[in-house]
Design a protein around this motif. Structure first.
Motif, mmCIF file in Angstrom:
data_model
loop_
_atom_site.group_PDB
_atom_site.id
_atom_site.type_symbol
_atom_site.label_atom_id
_atom_site.label_comp_id
_atom_site.label_asym_id
_atom_site.label_seq_id
_atom_site.Cartn_x
_atom_site.Cartn_y
_atom_site.Cartn_z
ATOM 1 N N VAL A 194 0.821 -1.218 0.000
ATOM 2 C CA VAL A 194 0.000 0.000 0.000
ATOM 3 C C VAL A 194 0.854 1.267 0.000
ATOM 4 O O VAL A 194 0.728 2.097 -0.907
ATOM 5 C CB VAL A 194 -1.030 -0.002 1.148
ATOM 6 N N HIS A 214 -7.782 -2.868 -3.855
ATOM 7 C CA HIS A 214 -6.528 -2.336 -3.330
ATOM 8 C C HIS A 214 -6.834 -1.067 -2.556
ATOM 9 O O HIS A 214 -7.665 -1.094 -1.653
ATOM 10 C CB HIS A 214 -5.522 -2.135 -4.451
ATOM 11 N N PHE A 215 -6.259 0.076 -2.886
ATOM 12 C CA PHE A 215 -6.563 1.280 -2.121
ATOM 13 C C PHE A 215 -7.584 2.167 -2.820
ATOM 14 O O PHE A 215 -7.761 3.330 -2.481
ATOM 15 C CB PHE A 215 -5.295 2.059 -1.727
ATOM 16 N N ALA A 226 -4.960 -0.937 3.009
ATOM 17 C CA ALA A 226 -5.559 -0.543 1.728
ATOM 18 C C ALA A 226 -6.937 0.055 1.948
ATOM 19 O O ALA A 226 -7.275 1.092 1.367
ATOM 20 C CB ALA A 226 -5.640 -1.746 0.787
#
Length: 99
Positions: free
Chosen positions: A18, A62-63, A86
């Protein structure tokens, strides 16, 4: 055969990625996202089509960068990920961008 703790190892790997990805300006262009000049990947944009009014579930978000791009195109989007860092980053970006 996978090691018995493969899930823990996989999550740790993604947790560590991340901050690396958030700072990877060429791969993840957060400046463009913040400026509203980001572009969705052409293949994803083609598959998605007009997003306005759609409901989208984005797995392994994901983020949340692509999730937020899709939201900006007018969809109601839910992003899912298993990495707490994330998710925290995605929530922070969502709040920052007012989405």
């Amino acid at each position: 055969m996978l090691p018995p703790d493969w899930r823990t190892l996989n999550q740790a790997n993604w947790d560590e990625r991340v901050p690396i990805h958030v700072n990877a300006k060429q791969t993840y262009d957060l400046a463009a996202l913040r400026a509203g000049t980001e572009r969705l990947d052409p293949i994803a944009a083609d598959v998605l089509g007009p997003a306005d009014g759609q409901r989208v579930l984005h797995l392994q978000c994901h983020f949340g960068m692509d999730t937020l791009k899709i939201a900006r195109r007018g969809a109601t989007v839910t992003g899912l990920d298993f990495s707490p860092p994330a998710i925290a980053t995605a929530r922070s970006l969502t709040a920052e961008l007012g989405l």
